[in-house]
Structures are given as structure tokens and as C-alpha cells.
Design a protein around this motif. Structure first.
Motif, PDB file in Angstrom:
ATOM      1  N   ALA A   1       0.861  -1.159  -0.030  1.00  0.00           N
ATOM      2  CA  ALA A   1       0.249   0.114  -0.095  1.00  0.00           C
ATOM      3  C   ALA A   1       1.018   1.300   0.092  1.00  0.00           C
ATOM      4  CB  ALA A   1      -1.010   0.162   1.119  1.00  0.00           C
TER       5      ALA A   1
ATOM      6  N   SER B   1       2.655   1.776  -3.496  1.00  0.00           N
ATOM      7  CA  SER B   1       1.756   1.977  -4.349  1.00  0.00           C
ATOM      8  C   SER B   1       1.118   3.666  -4.393  1.00  0.00           C
ATOM      9  CB  SER B   1       0.390   1.183  -4.325  1.00  0.00           C
ATOM     10  OG  SER B   1       0.827  -0.060  -4.697  1.00  0.00           O
TER      11      SER B   1
ATOM     12  N   THR C   1      -1.735   2.363  -9.150  1.00  0.00           N
ATOM     13  CA  THR C   1      -2.369   1.506  -8.932  1.00  0.00           C
ATOM     14  C   THR C   1      -1.974   0.283  -9.929  1.00  0.00           C
ATOM     15  OG1 THR C   1      -4.418   2.888  -8.241  1.00  0.00           O
ATOM     16  CG2 THR C   1      -4.772   0.313  -8.671  1.00  0.00           C
TER      17      THR C   1
ATOM     18  N   GLU D   1      -1.744  -2.866 -12.024  1.00  0.00           N
ATOM     19  CA  GLU D   1      -2.642  -3.697 -12.738  1.00  0.00           C
ATOM     20  C   GLU D   1      -2.594  -4.885 -13.152  1.00  0.00           C
ATOM     21  OE1 GLU D   1      -3.565  -1.515 -16.565  1.00  0.00           O
ATOM     22  OE2 GLU D   1      -3.567   0.377 -15.673  1.00  0.00           O
TER      23      GLU D   1
END
Length: 757
Positions: free
Chosen positions: A440, A443, A449, A451
Motif C-alpha cells: 500500500a 503504491s 494502482t 494492474e
């Protein structure tokens, strides 16, 4: 000109550098942080602007890394801008999103700050949190980019008048130094009880008296005691549940380091680097540290102070200190005061708190000189999160979740990979939570985010289970464990074409459903073919054989792919040490093939030899048997190899260690000599496999990967021998060859796979 500068250009004094350069050349304009990069608008005579562009990259601050400069000519300046007012300024940051964001690692205290720290006339005399644009915390205190004080853990400490004046003064090295502070406006120390006026003195008194103290550091809490206090070190082992794994020793300076071990030029360069890692050095026999610091080992992990608080402790106490992570073994390091109080408080004699929050957990990095080059064994504080290149630009953001042990996670954005800090064994609940927090945080910091997720093939790895839980099958890329190991080495060194990947480790799941671990692969980044392997042996009890080298030795004695002669296996002293009951049980398991998965593992072969030589029957930490075997071999001196056999089976070259093990069991002479001969044997076998496969394939580039290549003796001899065969040989340097580098290798494979479509 409008100039975008991409790379590691925030948190390294880049804006002040641009300001001084532009004003020195008489340019008008402005500079500001924008998202993860720096934007400059500069106007002036063409010759001055050209010189500015040349020096912008050629004279950039030492801790910066300029990857890309985008220059756009502008026809004029908007009304009211600084470019029309005839001066150059640093403007407030903006949150533009253009290209990948990059954040520098924490930087060790610079010489200028160190002089201030010990200057009685300086207003920051003995202040534990001084820093400037060239040093101090970065990754551990930043919550978001662009890099401004309001986005760091220092946002709760408004600058006083003198600090603010320095911050605004272009001639001052604290010009726009975001974490800057002083005793009047910055964080303060606090001892376990608030009633103590001098918290540092209280902590030092406990350590000097032979006590154990928890200290809030840069990237987490640390446990500190005198390195020569044998009983305290043993007490520390009991508290951390760490019976024999070595502790690191922090020393005041290089002169003291040289009293503990042999600090060669490569080790010195690593010790003095801004990363300030723990460096493994050959230990002097009379080193003034307790035997319990590194029991049975020929090396010591030594490092220099990297924060003002460390410098104060080492100077005041004037002795080497054990400084180790503030946790129990395999748990994440404590970073909050409440957690430290609850977990560490019950077994220490006091806690030295401070008021600056730690926003990201970073353990100390570990380096070892292998094959005449410093190699990172644990990539953490000082090295992470500096970016690494990918072999192909990923068309979509991707996440690589690594392995089960020594876990790291890597984020792939375009042609760059950012690997988070070392996390540890995911089987611990706390480490698993830290794993999810790290994903987290990475990112969020890089504003992407993911993919696509890349993961190991082993379904039992919690990292693999995480990928399968949160990503659909079409968004997952499974990467074979050993392909990831050698791809990590190849990607770090920019290998473009096909390469031979020699992967030696404990084991990983092969694409045929069996356990691999001693492999030679023909690779590129998207595919591989197995060319050679070690012969297999059973792992009696599965994970129990990993923890018990003696069990692994029984696996070879009673179940090797090519059986050892009965007269050799029946009389070995290992059987007497283990006792009839255990030997009979394990033998029946092997004969019935009950919970005895087979593995072609180089790492498990090293474990078995260590047990056969009486060096380690039960391992208390990962790799202990191999570490002790290497330590014995280092004392053995040059010697001839043991017997070995290389043959063909099912289209693969297979190393049969049965003759080698017979010689290990029956050889005369000291254990150290046999251990050295075994290392020499593995080198010869490896050279034979690689040279034959290089001849067959025409591929002359070799990439080594896997935890076995942490072995200084083996990796050094093997790289020299392969280079002598006119082969191009690569070994990981900034990326660990152990499982700490697997996530980077997964990212390299995934990026290339996505690029191929």
C-alpha cells in the motif's frame, strides 16, 4: 526554456542546487517540485542557458540521479512570473503527474553536520536530530510527494526563527532542507520515565553498566548493549529467541572497525558509503567483543554510525556496541512507541524514545564483499527505495510480490523498478501485515494502482496466495522461482540477449511440479529451458529437513537419486549422534516415500555435508549450516577436489553427488580440509556444466542467482574460473542474490512478458 528533470531529484538538495546554478549564471526564472520530478523555467542569454543545461546534469548533487531531462523552448514568459521580474526563485510545489516518482533512501550524517554536532559553539551542539540537504532521514519520514515538510513526519514541528532563516537562505546548506530542526523547535529525546532531565545520559549509564536498552532509531527501534558484555548479549539472545544467529556491531569509526576485523578497500568503501550498511568482515582472533556476538563464525558484521544519535552514543560510551533490530526473531521491527513499550519494554532496562514519528519501517542493509565487489545481501535502509532498471518498459504498472522468506515487494512503473525494504519471513503474522502495508505504501507514494501482479509458482507461499486472492487469473503472471533469481541478476547488469542462468538455492517449485534448487537454465526474460541440475534427494519431513541438516544428511544417505554404498552409510558417526529411534523413523519415511518430497537442491546438499562433518545438526536460523560449512572451509586452505560425476539423464546434464559424499564420509584429515575440498568440488562441477552448455548453445553470458551464492568462497572461486573460460559472468551487487531479490526478478520477467503482449 521549460526544463523537466526526472529521476531521484527530490530530497537531495536539487532545488537549492538549481537556484545557485541559475543565479550564478544570471538567469531569470523559477524552480519547483512537481509530483515526483523537478520543473525549471529559465530565461537568459543563449550561451548562459546552454551552460546551465550542461551543468544541470554534470554537477548535480551527489545523492541525486538524473534519468531524463525534457527541454521545451518557450516563446515568452507569462505576465507577473519571476522570469519577467529579473530574478530566480524557488516556488511552492505542485502536484503535477508526469513520469515515475522517485524518492532517495535515508542518508547518513554528513561531515559538515558531524562537525556541528560536536562543536560547543554551535547552536545544534549535541542535538540528535540535526541534518541538512545532504543528509538525514528521507524514505522513513516521507508520506507523499512532492517532497515538502508538510508531507513528512516533521510536519508537527514548526521551524523556529533561526531555522526558518536558514531554510530561506540560498547560501546556507539547509536552504529548503525539509527535515531541518534544532533544540528549540525540533524533536526531543525521552527516557522511559519523564522525570529524567537528560534522557541520553540515562540510557548511556544503563549501557555502560552492562544493561540492555531499546533505542528509537531512523527506520525502527533497535536493541543496544555493550559488545563485550557477554552476559548481556546472552540475555539479548534469550529475549529475541535467537540462539546463535550473529549480531551486528556498531563502532565509532574505521580505526575501531579495524581492531575487530580485516577491513579491506572494498569493505571500507561500503562502510563509508551514505548507505552505512552492516558489512561482513573477516574477524580478528582477539577482537574485543563477546564470543556470543557471532558464535562459531569467522566474520563479524560491523557498521558505522549513520545518525547523530548513534554518533553521540558511540562517542560518549567509546566502545563497540551491539545494535540489532528491535523485535523478536522473524517479527517486524517496532516503529511506534506503544508497540516498542509493549513488546520490547518487558525485557530491556529502559527505552530511549524520541518525538519524530517513523512513517516507514526500514531495517539496516547488509553487505558482503564477494568476488572483489561489495554485494548487498539485505536491501533496506540506505539502499531502498532507490530505483533499478527493468529490461523492458512495462506498458502497465505492475506489482511483484516476491517469495516466502526474505520477502520484498517490487513496483514496476515504465522502465523502472522500485523495491521496498526487506520484510522477512511471511509466516509471521506481523510480517505478513507489514507485507500488505509495504504494498500500500509503495503504491501510494508512487501514485499508481498496479494492474498486473507477478508471483512465485509455489501455491503455499503467502505472497502467492495474496496475489491469487486479490487479482484475477488474467492479471496474474506466475514466475518460476529460479528464473526470477537469474533474471534479477541479468536485469541489474543490463544483459540484453539470451544468457545461461546458474541458480543455486534451498529450493523452489519447478514447472514440472518438483522442487528445484541446483539448476542451469538457458534464459531470456520471458522464457527458459532447463539444461542441467543436481541429482535429487528426499527432504524427510519437508520443512523439518530444512530446519534439520541432520535429517537432510539422512535423506542423502538413504535416498539419494544414485544410492550410496551400504557400507558407507551404515557406519557414519551421524547415526550414533541421532540415535537408533530417529534414524529408523527417518529411514522408514524415505523407504515408504511418506512426506519426503525430492529436491535437486544445492543448498540442501551444503546442509547435508555440514551435518556429515559434525558442524550443524539442527539449524537455529536460515542458512546456518551452510554458513558454518563455509567458515570451516575458509580455515582449510587450498586443496584438491573430491570425486564427482556428471552424466546425462532425460536430456539433462545431472551432477551426481554420491561419489562426493562418499569422499566426505571417508576422507582423512581435518574437517576444515574436507569442507574446503567440497567447495572446490562444487566449483569444478559448476564450471563443467556451464562450459559444456555454453559450447552446445553458443551462449557465453552467465548470470548467477540464488542464496548459495552469498557464499564468498564459492562465488569468488566460481566467477574467477568461469571468467577464465572466456565467459561473461554476472553476480548481483545492488540486488540480493537470495530471495530478497526474487521480487525484482519477477518484475523483470513480468515487464518483458507484458511488452511481448
Amino acid at each position: 526554456m521549460r526544463i523537466e528533470v526526472h529521476g531521484t531529484v527530490q530530497g537531495v538538495g536539487f532545488r537549492p542546487f538549481v537556484y545557485r546554478l541559475a543565479t550564478g549564471l544570471g538567469l531569470r526564472g523559477e524552480v519547483h517540485n512537481a509530483g515526483g520530478h523537478v520543473v525549471v523555467r529559465a530565461a537568459g542569454p543563449a550561451v548562459a542557458v546552454d551552460e546551465f543545461l550542461t551543468r544541470l546534469t554534470g554537477e548535480a548533487p551527489g545523492q541525486s540521479a538524473v534519468d531524463r531531462v525534457v527541454v521545451t523552448r518557450e516563446s515568452g514568459s507569462p505576465d507577473g512570473s519571476d522570469a519577467t521580474r529579473g530574478r530566480f526563485t524557488i516556488r511552492a510545489s505542485t502536484d503535477e503527474r508526469s513520469g515515475p516518482r522517485e524518492l532517495p533512501p535515508d542518508l547518513a550524517t554528513c561531515d559538515a553536520c558531524l562537525r556541528e554536532l560536536f562543536d560547543p559553539a554551535d547552536r545544534r551542539f549535541r542535538y540528535p536530530f540535526l541534518n541538512c540537504t545532504g543528509c538525514g532521514p528521507r524514505a522513513t519520514i516521507v508520506g507523499d510527494l512532492p517532497y515538502d515538510r508538510a508531507r513528512t513526519a516533521m510536519r508537527g514541528f514548526p521551524m523556529c526563527g533561526p531555522c526558518a532563516a536558514e531554510y530561506r537562505d540560498p547560501a546556507n546548506r539547509r536552504f529548503h532542507a525539509e527535515p531541518t530542526a534544532c533544540p528549540d523547535c525540533g524533536p526531543r529525546l525521552r527516557w522511559s520515565t519523564d522525570r529524567v532531565a537528560d534522557a541520553l545520559a540515562a540510557a548511556e549509564a544503563v549501557i555502560a553498566a552492562g544493561g540492555l536498552v531499546a533505542v528509537k532509531g531512523i527506520g525502527g527501534y533497535q536493541l543496544v548493549c555493550a559488545a563485550d558484555a557477554h552476559e548481556t548479549v546472552q540475555r539479548l539472545r534469550t529475549a529475541k529467541h535467537r540462539p546463535r544467529k550473529p549480531f551486528a556491531v556498531m563502532v565509532r569509526d574505521l580505526a575501531v572497525a579495524r581492531t575487530l576485523g580485516d577491513v579491506g578497500p572494498h569493505a571500507e568503501s561500503a562502510l563509508r558509503s551514505t548507505a552505512r550498511p552492516i558489512v561482513l568482515v573477516p574477524r580478528h582472533p582477539g577482537a574485543p567483543v563477546a564470543g556470543a556476538v557471532a558464535p562459531g563464525l569467522a566474520e563479524l558484521g560491523v557498521f558505522l554510525p549513520y545518525s547523530p544519535l548513534h554518533h553521540l552514543l558511540l562517542t560518549d560510551l567509546d566502545r563497540p556496541l551491539v545494535v540489532t533490530s528491535g523485535n523478536r526473531t522473524d517479527e517486524p521491527i517496532a516503529i511506534t512507541d506503544d508497540h516498542a513499550d509493549a513488546v520490547l519494554g518487558p525485557f530491556v532496562d529502559g527505552i530511549l524514545f524520541h518525538e519524530r514519528p517513523i512513517w516507514s519501517r526500514y531495517d539496516d542493509s547488509v553487505v558482503r564483499v564477494v568476488a572483489e565487489h561489495p554485494r548487498v545481501l539485505r536491501r533496506a535502509r540506505g539502499h531502498s527505495p532507490a530505483p533499478m532498471p527493468l529490461p523492458a518498459s512495462a506498458p502497465a504498472p505492475l506489482l511483484a510480490v516476491g517469495a516466502q522468506l526474505k520477502n520484498t515487494v517490487t513496483l514496476g512503473i515504465g522502465g523502472r523498478a522500485v523495491t521496498g525494504p526487506h520484510l522477512g519471513d511471511l509466516s509471521d503474522v506481523g510480517t505478513l501485515a507489514a507485507f500488505e502495508e509495504s504494498i500500500a505504501a509503495l503504491s501510494g507514494l508512487h501514485a499508481v494502482t498496479p494492474e498486473v501482479v507477478a508471483h512465485d509458482l509455489h501455491p503455499g507461499y503467502l505472497s502467492t496466495q495474496h496475489a491469487r486472492r486479490w487479482w484475477s487469473a488474467r492479471d496474474r503472471i506466475g514466475v518460476q522461482h529460479h528464473h526470477a533469481h537469474v533474471a534479477a541478476t541479468a536485469a541489474e547488469h543490463g544483459v540484453a540477449g539470451p544468457f545461461l542462468g546458474l541458480a543455486y538455492d534451498g529450493f523452489g517449485l519447478g514447472d514440472d511440479g518438483t522442487l528445484w534448487g541446483g539448476e542451469l537454465l538457458l534464459c531470456d526474460y520471458t522464457r527458459y529451458r532447463r539444461l542441467a541440475r543436481f541429482a535429487t534427494a528426499p527432504l524427510p519431513g519437508g520443512e523439518a529437513a530444512v530446519r534439520g541438516p541432520a535429517r537432510m544428511a539422512l535423506g542423502y544417505l538413504f535416498g539419494a537419486e544414485n544410492r550410496l554404498p551400504d557400507h558407507v552409510t551404515e557406519d557414519h558417526g551421524l547415526l550414533a549422534r541421532l540415535g537408533d529411534r530417529q534414524v529408523t523413523l527417518v529411514r522408514r519415511m524415505i523407504e515408504a516415500d511418506v512426506n519426503c518430497p525430492r529436491a535437486s537442491s544445492a543448498g540442501r546438499l551444503f546442509d547435508a555435508v555440514a551435518a556429515l562433518l559434525g558442524l550443524c545438526d539442527e539449524a537455529t536460523y536460515e542458512g546456518e549450516a551452510a554458513v558454518l560449512l563455509e567458515a570451516a572451509a575458509a580455515r582449510g586452505g587450498p586443496s584438491t577436489p573430491l570425486r564427482w560425476r556428471l552424466g546425462r539423464r532425460a536430456g539433462l546434464w545431472v551432477y551426481d553427488p554420491a561419489p562426493t559424499l562418499v569422499d566426505v564420509i571417508t576422507a582423512d584429515g581435518p574437517v576444515e580440509t574436507v569442507a574446503r575440498r567440497f567447495h572446490r568440488t562444487v566449483t569444478e562441477v559448476s564450471v563443467a556444466m556451464v562450459t559444456e552448455c555454453a559450447r552446445q548453445t553458443g551462449v557465453r553470458t552467465v548470470c548467477l542467482g540464488g542464496g548459495v551464492f552469498q557464499n564468498q568462497l564459492l562465488a569468488g572461486e566460481l566467477t574467477t574460473a568461469l571468467a577464465g573460460q572466456d565467459l561473461e559472468v554476472h553476480l548481483g551487487a545492488l540486488v540480493p542474490v537470495n530471495d530478497g531479490g526474487v521480487s525484482y526478478g519477477q518484475a523483470a520477467v513480468a515487464a518483458a512478458t507484458l511488452r511481448e503482449g
